[in-house]
Motif scaffolding. Structure first.
Motif, PDB file in Angstrom:
ATOM      1  N   ILE A 154       0.939  -1.278   0.142  1.00 29.44           N
ATOM      2  CA  ILE A 154      -0.055  -0.089  -0.049  1.00 29.44           C
ATOM      3  C   ILE A 154       1.002   1.176   0.059  1.00 29.44           C
ATOM      4  O   ILE A 154       0.412   1.997  -0.460  1.00 29.44           O
ATOM      5  CB  ILE A 154      -0.833   0.199   1.249  1.00 29.44           C
ATOM      6  CG1 ILE A 154      -2.127  -1.344   0.991  1.00 29.44           C
ATOM      7  CG2 ILE A 154      -1.683   1.557   1.430  1.00 29.44           C
ATOM      8  CD1 ILE A 154      -2.894  -1.557   2.149  1.00 29.44           C
ATOM      9  N   ARG A 155       1.983   1.128   0.696  1.00 29.51           N
ATOM     10  CA  ARG A 155       2.885   2.181   0.906  1.00 29.51           C
ATOM     11  C   ARG A 155       3.431   2.735  -0.707  1.00 29.51           C
ATOM     12  O   ARG A 155       3.813   3.609  -1.044  1.00 29.51           O
ATOM     13  CB  ARG A 155       3.901   2.073   1.805  1.00 29.51           C
ATOM     14  CG  ARG A 155       3.549   2.299   3.304  1.00 29.51           C
ATOM     15  CD  ARG A 155       4.690   2.200   4.099  1.00 29.51           C
ATOM     16  NE  ARG A 155       5.874   3.394   3.753  1.00 29.51           N
ATOM     17  CZ  ARG A 155       7.012   3.310   4.608  1.00 29.51           C
ATOM     18  NH1 ARG A 155       7.150   2.657   5.498  1.00 29.51           N
ATOM     19  NH2 ARG A 155       7.785   4.253   4.276  1.00 29.51           N
ATOM     20  N   ASP A 156       3.827   1.387  -1.388  1.00 29.60           N
ATOM     21  CA  ASP A 156       4.322   1.766  -2.652  1.00 29.60           C
ATOM     22  C   ASP A 156       3.397   2.166  -3.458  1.00 29.60           C
ATOM     23  O   ASP A 156       3.894   3.110  -4.531  1.00 29.60           O
ATOM     24  CB  ASP A 156       4.968   0.394  -3.038  1.00 29.60           C
ATOM     25  CG  ASP A 156       5.974  -0.274  -2.480  1.00 29.60           C
ATOM     26  OD1 ASP A 156       6.707   0.383  -1.891  1.00 29.60           O
ATOM     27  OD2 ASP A 156       6.218  -1.461  -2.661  1.00 29.60           O
ATOM     28  N   VAL A 157       2.113   1.634  -3.473  1.00 28.12           N
ATOM     29  CA  VAL A 157       1.120   2.111  -4.486  1.00 28.12           C
ATOM     30  C   VAL A 157       0.635   3.708  -4.046  1.00 28.12           C
ATOM     31  O   VAL A 157       0.598   4.636  -4.973  1.00 28.12           O
ATOM     32  CB  VAL A 157      -0.094   1.328  -4.292  1.00 28.12           C
ATOM     33  CG1 VAL A 157      -1.342   2.022  -4.888  1.00 28.12           C
ATOM     34  CG2 VAL A 157      -0.162  -0.004  -4.737  1.00 28.12           C
ATOM     35  N   GLU A 158       0.929   4.207  -2.861  1.00 27.83           N
ATOM     36  CA  GLU A 158       0.485   5.442  -2.345  1.00 27.83           C
ATOM     37  C   GLU A 158       1.812   6.415  -3.030  1.00 27.83           C
ATOM     38  O   GLU A 158       1.602   7.532  -3.271  1.00 27.83           O
ATOM     39  CB  GLU A 158       0.533   5.776  -0.658  1.00 27.83           C
ATOM     40  CG  GLU A 158       0.045   7.006  -0.312  1.00 27.83           C
ATOM     41  CD  GLU A 158       0.191   7.182   1.011  1.00 27.83           C
ATOM     42  OE1 GLU A 158      -0.128   8.242   1.490  1.00 27.83           O
ATOM     43  OE2 GLU A 158      -0.026   6.001   1.650  1.00 27.83           O
ATOM     44  N   ALA A 159       2.958   5.745  -2.664  1.00 25.80           N
ATOM     45  CA  ALA A 159       4.219   6.815  -3.331  1.00 25.80           C
ATOM     46  C   ALA A 159       3.856   7.013  -4.829  1.00 25.80           C
ATOM     47  O   ALA A 159       4.277   7.872  -5.414  1.00 25.80           O
ATOM     48  CB  ALA A 159       5.285   5.873  -2.860  1.00 25.80           C
ATOM     49  N   GLN A 160       3.745   5.754  -5.481  1.00 26.79           N
ATOM     50  CA  GLN A 160       3.627   5.952  -6.877  1.00 26.79           C
ATOM     51  C   GLN A 160       2.183   6.785  -7.277  1.00 26.79           C
ATOM     52  O   GLN A 160       2.427   7.612  -8.181  1.00 26.79           O
ATOM     53  CB  GLN A 160       3.251   4.525  -7.606  1.00 26.79           C
ATOM     54  CG  GLN A 160       4.420   3.598  -7.513  1.00 26.79           C
ATOM     55  CD  GLN A 160       3.906   2.186  -7.945  1.00 26.79           C
ATOM     56  OE1 GLN A 160       3.002   2.054  -8.593  1.00 26.79           O
ATOM     57  NE2 GLN A 160       4.900   1.162  -7.655  1.00 26.79           N
ATOM     58  N   TYR A 161       1.205   6.762  -6.385  1.00 25.04           N
ATOM     59  CA  TYR A 161       0.175   7.720  -6.891  1.00 25.04           C
ATOM     60  C   TYR A 161       0.685   9.181  -6.679  1.00 25.04           C
ATOM     61  O   TYR A 161       0.399  10.041  -7.381  1.00 25.04           O
ATOM     62  CB  TYR A 161      -0.975   7.402  -5.906  1.00 25.04           C
ATOM     63  CG  TYR A 161      -1.993   8.516  -5.517  1.00 25.04           C
ATOM     64  CD1 TYR A 161      -2.759   9.016  -6.556  1.00 25.04           C
ATOM     65  CD2 TYR A 161      -1.893   9.356  -4.421  1.00 25.04           C
ATOM     66  CE1 TYR A 161      -3.704  10.026  -6.191  1.00 25.04           C
ATOM     67  CE2 TYR A 161      -2.706  10.275  -4.311  1.00 25.04           C
ATOM     68  CZ  TYR A 161      -3.322  10.852  -4.949  1.00 25.04           C
ATOM     69  OH  TYR A 161      -4.363  11.827  -4.926  1.00 25.04           O
ATOM     70  N   ARG A 162       1.243   9.377  -5.503  1.00 27.40           N
ATOM     71  CA  ARG A 162       1.854  10.636  -5.149  1.00 27.40           C
ATOM     72  C   ARG A 162       2.801  11.289  -6.153  1.00 27.40           C
ATOM     73  O   ARG A 162       2.615  12.292  -6.627  1.00 27.40           O
ATOM     74  CB  ARG A 162       2.498  10.666  -3.771  1.00 27.40           C
ATOM     75  CG  ARG A 162       2.948  12.135  -3.129  1.00 27.40           C
ATOM     76  CD  ARG A 162       2.063  12.891  -3.130  1.00 27.40           C
ATOM     77  NE  ARG A 162       0.884  12.484  -2.155  1.00 27.40           N
ATOM     78  CZ  ARG A 162      -0.232  13.114  -2.026  1.00 27.40           C
ATOM     79  NH1 ARG A 162      -0.425  14.468  -2.592  1.00 27.40           N
ATOM     80  NH2 ARG A 162      -0.957  12.940  -1.092  1.00 27.40           N
ATOM     81  N   GLU A 184      -6.727  18.370  -1.882  1.00 29.30           N
ATOM     82  CA  GLU A 184      -5.505  18.216  -2.422  1.00 29.30           C
ATOM     83  C   GLU A 184      -5.397  18.869  -3.843  1.00 29.30           C
ATOM     84  O   GLU A 184      -6.463  18.611  -4.353  1.00 29.30           O
ATOM     85  CB  GLU A 184      -5.053  16.770  -2.790  1.00 29.30           C
ATOM     86  CG  GLU A 184      -4.731  15.905  -1.161  1.00 29.30           C
ATOM     87  CD  GLU A 184      -4.068  14.721  -1.579  1.00 29.30           C
ATOM     88  OE1 GLU A 184      -2.923  14.752  -1.861  1.00 29.30           O
ATOM     89  OE2 GLU A 184      -4.803  13.617  -1.053  1.00 29.30           O
TER      90      GLU A 184
END
Length: 212
Positions: A154-162, A184
């Motif tokens: 989830i952190r990786d997905v969130e980082a990619q989204y960000r 945002e």
């Protein structure tokens, strides 16, 4: 010779109270009080083994008889096995967790305490089968590993989204549908609405910008 149980009480006159008990009855009581009971002589040799349930193939237990108790445990538990046998000398009722190897299967984890039986040094190790506890610990560990993996995913997905959100050349706004306020805004959106200050975009009602 007795064992001191911290916080408990022993029989006041065991010689008198138990002098006429039948040997078979005592054996039944011992078996009922422990998942596994190992009778050991003064030299540390296993004389006999009893178990409440058939925890693993009977050949495993039969192979213990006549062998030193310390030879029935896994290599990393030999020192704990030696200390267990010495607990009767120290009159200790401490429990020690010891693993026994089982051919073709997982080790058998047992929590032992030991008691003296006779004046000539014979003793009995009373064990509690820890496999249910071990299985639960393994399940908890597996669940924790799965949770950690999912958290990292989830952190990786969130980082990619960000990263995509912030570097996109298109203007992107995230709006709270309950109050229509912007929660945002990416750099392109801030530039589109004529400001590079986040506090001038984030928190405002989207209708303010649409009216302009």
């Amino acid at each position: 010779m007795g064992v001191n149980f911290a916080g408990g009480r022993t029989f006041s006159d065991p010689d008198r109270s138990f002098s006429n008990l039948d040997a078979a009855l005592i054996a039944s009581l011992v078996t009922a009080s422990a998942d596994i009971a190992v009778l050991v002589d003064a030299e540390g040799l296993v004389l006999d083994v009893a178990m409440r349930d058939e925890g693993c193939p009977g050949t495993v237990y039969r192979d213990w008889i006549g062998r030193p108790f310390v030879d029935t445990v896994t290599s990393e538990c030999r020192l704990k096995a030696k200390r267990l046998l010495g607990d009767t000398v120290n009159q200790s009722a401490a429990r020690r967790e010891i693993n026994h190897p089982v051919p073709g299967a997982a080790d058998l984890p047992v929590s032992y305490s030991i008691l003296p039986l006779t004046q000539n040094g014979a003793k009995i190790a009373l064990g509690r089968d820890l496999r249910a506890v071990s299985d639960l610990q393994q399940k908890l560990m597996s669940a924790q590993i799965a949770y950690d993996y999912e958290f990292e995913r989830i952190r990786d997905v969130e980082a990619q989204y960000r990263l995509l959100f912030e570097t996109s050349t298109e203007a992107h706004l995230v709006i709270d549908p309950a109050n229509r306020r912007i929660v945002e805004a990416n750099a392109s959106a801030k530039a589109r609405f004529g400001t590079d200050r986040p506090d001038e975009v984030v928190g405002r009602n989207i209708e303010t910008f649409l009216a302009e």
